[in-house]
Structures are given as C-alpha cells and as structure tokens.
Motif scaffolding. Structure first.
Motif, PDB file in Angstrom:
ATOM      1  N   ILE A   5     -46.615  64.192  50.183  1.00 35.28           N
ATOM      2  CA  ILE A   5     -46.807  62.842  50.722  1.00 35.28           C
ATOM      3  C   ILE A   5     -46.695  61.832  49.588  1.00 35.28           C
ATOM      4  O   ILE A   5     -47.394  61.937  48.572  1.00 35.28           O
ATOM      5  N   LEU A   6     -45.798  60.861  49.768  1.00 30.82           N
ATOM      6  CA  LEU A   6     -45.609  59.795  48.786  1.00 30.82           C
ATOM      7  C   LEU A   6     -46.332  58.543  49.261  1.00 30.82           C
ATOM      8  O   LEU A   6     -46.177  58.126  50.416  1.00 30.82           O
ATOM      9  N   LEU A   7     -47.141  57.953  48.389  1.00 30.50           N
ATOM     10  CA  LEU A   7     -47.917  56.764  48.742  1.00 30.50           C
ATOM     11  C   LEU A   7     -47.680  55.673  47.711  1.00 30.50           C
ATOM     12  O   LEU A   7     -47.860  55.897  46.508  1.00 30.50           O
ATOM     13  N   ASN A   8     -47.298  54.489  48.196  1.00 29.93           N
ATOM     14  CA  ASN A   8     -47.151  53.366  47.280  1.00 29.93           C
ATOM     15  C   ASN A   8     -48.443  52.545  47.242  1.00 29.93           C
ATOM     16  O   ASN A   8     -49.408  52.827  47.962  1.00 29.93           O
ATOM     17  N   GLN A   9     -48.454  51.529  46.415  1.00 37.65           N
ATOM     18  CA  GLN A   9     -49.684  50.783  46.171  1.00 37.65           C
ATOM     19  C   GLN A   9     -50.202  50.078  47.420  1.00 37.65           C
ATOM     20  O   GLN A   9     -51.414  50.081  47.689  1.00 37.65           O
ATOM     21  N   PRO A 101     -47.118  70.381  44.730  1.00 32.23           N
ATOM     22  CA  PRO A 101     -47.488  68.960  44.640  1.00 32.23           C
ATOM     23  C   PRO A 101     -47.704  68.369  46.040  1.00 32.23           C
ATOM     24  O   PRO A 101     -46.745  68.002  46.719  1.00 32.23           O
ATOM     25  N   ILE A 102     -48.944  68.279  46.468  1.00 30.88           N
ATOM     26  CA  ILE A 102     -49.223  67.831  47.834  1.00 30.88           C
ATOM     27  C   ILE A 102     -49.085  66.320  47.996  1.00 30.88           C
ATOM     28  O   ILE A 102     -48.859  65.828  49.092  1.00 30.88           O
ATOM     29  N   SER A 103     -49.217  65.579  46.875  1.00 31.47           N
ATOM     30  CA  SER A 103     -49.056  64.130  46.962  1.00 31.47           C
ATOM     31  C   SER A 103     -48.656  63.557  45.607  1.00 31.47           C
ATOM     32  O   SER A 103     -49.109  64.047  44.567  1.00 31.47           O
ATOM     33  N   ILE A 104     -47.792  62.554  45.656  1.00 33.30           N
ATOM     34  CA  ILE A 104     -47.480  61.745  44.478  1.00 33.30           C
ATOM     35  C   ILE A 104     -47.715  60.298  44.880  1.00 33.30           C
ATOM     36  O   ILE A 104     -47.185  59.834  45.889  1.00 33.30           O
ATOM     37  N   MET A 105     -48.562  59.612  44.131  1.00 27.79           N
ATOM     38  CA  MET A 105     -48.934  58.254  44.527  1.00 27.79           C
ATOM     39  C   MET A 105     -49.013  57.315  43.327  1.00 27.79           C
ATOM     40  O   MET A 105     -49.196  57.755  42.178  1.00 27.79           O
ATOM     41  N   ASP A 106     -48.861  56.039  43.620  1.00 29.05           N
ATOM     42  CA  ASP A 106     -49.096  55.032  42.584  1.00 29.05           C
ATOM     43  C   ASP A 106     -50.529  55.164  42.076  1.00 29.05           C
ATOM     44  O   ASP A 106     -51.468  55.310  42.872  1.00 29.05           O
ATOM     45  N   GLY A 107     -50.683  55.110  40.760  1.00 30.04           N
ATOM     46  CA  GLY A 107     -52.029  55.202  40.187  1.00 30.04           C
ATOM     47  C   GLY A 107     -52.480  53.921  39.519  1.00 30.04           C
ATOM     48  O   GLY A 107     -53.572  53.880  38.939  1.00 30.04           O
ATOM     49  N   THR A 108     -51.664  52.872  39.600  1.00 32.92           N
ATOM     50  CA  THR A 108     -51.994  51.631  38.903  1.00 32.92           C
ATOM     51  C   THR A 108     -53.235  50.980  39.495  1.00 32.92           C
ATOM     52  O   THR A 108     -54.197  50.649  38.792  1.00 32.92           O
ATOM     53  N   TRP A 109     -53.225  50.799  40.814  1.00 26.99           N
ATOM     54  CA  TRP A 109     -54.376  50.186  41.491  1.00 26.99           C
ATOM     55  C   TRP A 109     -55.600  51.087  41.390  1.00 26.99           C
ATOM     56  O   TRP A 109     -56.712  50.601  41.140  1.00 26.99           O
ATOM     57  N   ASN A 312     -59.506  61.628  47.911  1.00 25.91           N
ATOM     58  CA  ASN A 312     -60.080  61.001  49.105  1.00 25.91           C
ATOM     59  C   ASN A 312     -59.046  60.131  49.811  1.00 25.91           C
ATOM     60  O   ASN A 312     -58.968  60.109  51.052  1.00 25.91           O
ATOM     61  N   ILE A 313     -58.246  59.420  49.032  1.00 30.60           N
ATOM     62  CA  ILE A 313     -57.189  58.580  49.610  1.00 30.60           C
ATOM     63  C   ILE A 313     -56.133  59.451  50.284  1.00 30.60           C
ATOM     64  O   ILE A 313     -55.663  59.144  51.389  1.00 30.60           O
ATOM     65  N   TYR A 314     -55.776  60.563  49.656  1.00 28.81           N
ATOM     66  CA  TYR A 314     -54.795  61.499  50.238  1.00 28.81           C
ATOM     67  C   TYR A 314     -55.290  62.044  51.584  1.00 28.81           C
ATOM     68  O   TYR A 314     -54.521  62.102  52.564  1.00 28.81           O
ATOM     69  N   LYS A 320     -54.526  59.535  58.946  1.00 27.03           N
ATOM     70  CA  LYS A 320     -53.925  58.375  59.600  1.00 27.03           C
ATOM     71  C   LYS A 320     -52.404  58.420  59.629  1.00 27.03           C
ATOM     72  O   LYS A 320     -51.748  57.474  60.075  1.00 27.03           O
ATOM     73  N   ASN A 321     -51.835  59.538  59.121  1.00 24.65           N
ATOM     74  CA  ASN A 321     -50.385  59.730  59.110  1.00 24.65           C
ATOM     75  C   ASN A 321     -49.669  58.581  58.383  1.00 24.65           C
ATOM     76  O   ASN A 321     -48.706  57.997  58.874  1.00 24.65           O
ATOM     77  N   ILE A 322     -50.180  58.264  57.196  1.00 20.88           N
ATOM     78  CA  ILE A 322     -49.603  57.208  56.360  1.00 20.88           C
ATOM     79  C   ILE A 322     -48.894  57.850  55.172  1.00 20.88           C
ATOM     80  O   ILE A 322     -49.385  58.819  54.593  1.00 20.88           O
ATOM     81  N   GLY A 323     -47.741  57.329  54.813  1.00 25.59           N
ATOM     82  CA  GLY A 323     -47.003  57.798  53.661  1.00 25.59           C
ATOM     83  C   GLY A 323     -45.693  58.490  54.049  1.00 25.59           C
ATOM     84  O   GLY A 323     -45.528  58.954  55.179  1.00 25.59           O
ATOM     85  N   GLN A 324     -44.788  58.516  53.103  1.00 27.30           N
ATOM     86  CA  GLN A 324     -43.495  59.161  53.319  1.00 27.30           C
ATOM     87  C   GLN A 324     -43.585  60.633  52.939  1.00 27.30           C
ATOM     88  O   GLN A 324     -44.137  60.982  51.883  1.00 27.30           O
TER      89      GLN A 324
END
Length: 330
Positions: A5-9, A101-109, A312-314, A320-324
C-alpha cells in the motif's frame, strides 16, 4: 500475492492527528524501555559539499510484531535554494514474518508530528503541573508541531516566540493567537523567550549554545529537540550541570543529541544521566522530585516512534481502503 500500500502525505493526514500520535509516541517510548525493541542507532551519510545528511533508521518491535525502516534527510538550505522542506522522509513497513514490504509511505509529516509529540510526552511527564508559560527558541515546522503537542498536555496561558527572522516569529505568534486563542508574542532575543518560561522548546540547528544557564529559572522543563547530529548543541553546558537530564536513547544521544559535545569533551558521563523518558513512563525511575528542579529532555528521534506511528496509520488505511496498491514483484 500480497500487495504494497502506497500512501502520500495528504492521505496520511486524513488518517491521524496529534492526539493519536501522542499516544503512539508514548507507546513507542514505553516498549523501548521494556526492551521489546530491536533498534540499531541511526546511521548517517554526510553530504558536506551540499550541507546536508541522510539517516537510515530501522526498527523491529518484537512485542507488537511491527517492523520497518525510515530514510530521512536534513538539508537546511532546501527552503531557500530549492523550495523543498529541510527534512523529508520515506517509511517502509515490513512484515517481519516474510520481509514483504506491506506499505511505503511519505514520512515527512510523520517525522515532524512524532518529533513534536515527543516534546509533548516529555512535557507531560517532566514539567511542573502548574506550568503556564511556554518559550520557543526557533519557529520552524518542528516548533509548530512541538507547540501543538505541548498544548495537548499543558494549560498554556502565554507563548514567547524567538527566532532569527523577525517576520517569521511575528507570523508564528500571530498564528498561535488567532488559531488557539492563546496570548503569544514575538520577542527580539532568545533571552526574552527563556527568562521566566515554565517550559522551553528549542528547535534550532545551532552548533553553539544559544540558551545560557543564567537565563533558566528553577523549575523549568526544557525540551532540547534541535541537536540531532554530531556537533550540534543548543544549551550552555552549565545548564546540564544543574539539571536532571532525561534522554530518549543513550546510543543516539551520546553520539548526536544535546549531550554529544559535553560527552565527547568528558564534561558529561553516562552516570550523570537520570535515565530515559521511557523509563520514567513505565515507573522504573522517578520524574521530577520538586518544583525547583530543572529537567531536560534530550530528544534525538527514535525509529520506534516512526514505526509505531506509521503502523497505526497503515492499519487505518487498510480499514478505510485508502492508498494505492502496488505489486512490486510483478
């Protein structure tokens, strides 16, 4: 075949807030103190030519079966030269059973929020209960998230904002007053921000002390957040002499935290450290013992804070089925 799952900011911001991240960060300090975490000290690559660095931060929380790694940079010239944030990061969450790798997400925020949350958790456990005046040394992003977190745990009546740029500190103070209804004023000197403050938050990249011992009143709690690499320091070493020093992790703090230079010079030894914030949280060591005591939290930022928060965010993204969704093995 499992998917990543890919998550942006912007998606991440929909899935969490400071109250939840405060809980995540407190949990992170707790499990670290309970020795349930495998977490090597962060590794650095220094780009001296470009005045920046890259940090790799892996972590496995055995108690929770959560694992991952953060890759984060610090380039102070970015906002001025390239219109980019000083700090940017990516987080990869890894299934510890398979390494997938179950998720790759922005870590800046997440980095900015969990750094602020660490100051909030430290203030909750180390500041006097009757603290009302908050002094800010630095008025960047980490000062903003630090204020937001401290405001969740402290009944702030007044904020004093100092930084090098007049326009920045004026804007910051105005924003606090308008958005939170708290009296905030921009001050011309760091001394004005420090003297008389009950809680102090320092978030500068300084390589020489900017907070003098004689300005710090008895009973003050200091969140020293700015020193996060070798050679950085914000506090006059005499402040350390008369304070109870609480760290996040000895391996990192002694190498790159507020105490790194005093440790290298032999001024501060491990025996001079009261203990870790996690040890205070689980009751292994006491918090402050009087209203006159000065306490310091030396924060370097731990990978466990990032991974608990990101996991927790993942899980909320799954719910909620959010993310690509992406299959990197195709």
């Amino acid at each position: 075949m499992p998917e990543t799952i890919l998550l942006n900011q912007s998606q991440i911001k929909e899935l969490s807030d400071m109250k939840e991240i405060l809980d995540s960060v407190e949990t992170a300090f707790r499990v670290h103190a309970e020795r349930s975490v495998e977490m090597p000290a962060k590794e650095y690559l220094f780009y001296k030519k470009f005045r920046g660095d890259l940090r790799i931060m892996p972590c496995f929380i055995r108690k929770m079966d959560e694992s991952g790694v953060k890759c984060v940079n610090v380039h102070p010239d970015n906002p001025r030269k390239y219109n980019l944030p000083t700090v940017m990061a990516m987080i990869e969450l890894v299934d510890p059973k398979t390494g997938f790798p179950i998720s790759i997400m922005d870590g800046t925020w997440i980095t900015n929020m969990r750094t602020g949350a660490a100051a909030g958790v430290a203030t909750k456990y180390l500041a006097r209960d009757n603290s009302e005046i908050l002094g800010l040394v630095g008025a960047g992003v980490q000062a903003e998230t630090g204020f937001e977190a401290i405001n969740e745990v402290m009944d702030i009546k007044e904020v004093r904002v100092s930084c090098r740029t007049c326009e920045t500190r004026e804007h910051f103070a105005q924003k606090i007053t308008e958005e939170y209804g708290i009296e905030a004023k921009a001050v011309d000197t760091i001394k004005e921000a420090v003297v008389g403050s009950d809680v102090l938050l320092t978030t500068t990249p300084s390589r020489e002390p900017v907070v003098k011992s004689k300005w710090v009143s008895p009973g003050t709690h200091i969140n020293a957040m700015g020193a996060d690499a070798p050679g950085k320091e914000e506090l006059d070493s005499h402040v350390l002499y008369k304070s109870k020093i609480v760290i996040d992790c000895w391996e990192q703090a002694s190498h790159s935290g507020e105490i790194n230079i005093p440790v290298a010079e032999g001024i501060v030894r491990r025996s001079d450290i009261h203990g870790s914030l996690g040890e205070v949280i689980i009751g292994k060591i006491p918090s402050r013992t009087s209203d006159e005591e000065i306490t310091i939290f030396d924060s370097t930022g731990l990978a466990v804070q990032d991974i608990v928060t990101a996991w927790n965010i993942y899980e909320k993204a799954l719910e909620k089925n959010i993310g690509q969704k992406m299959n990197f093995l195709e």
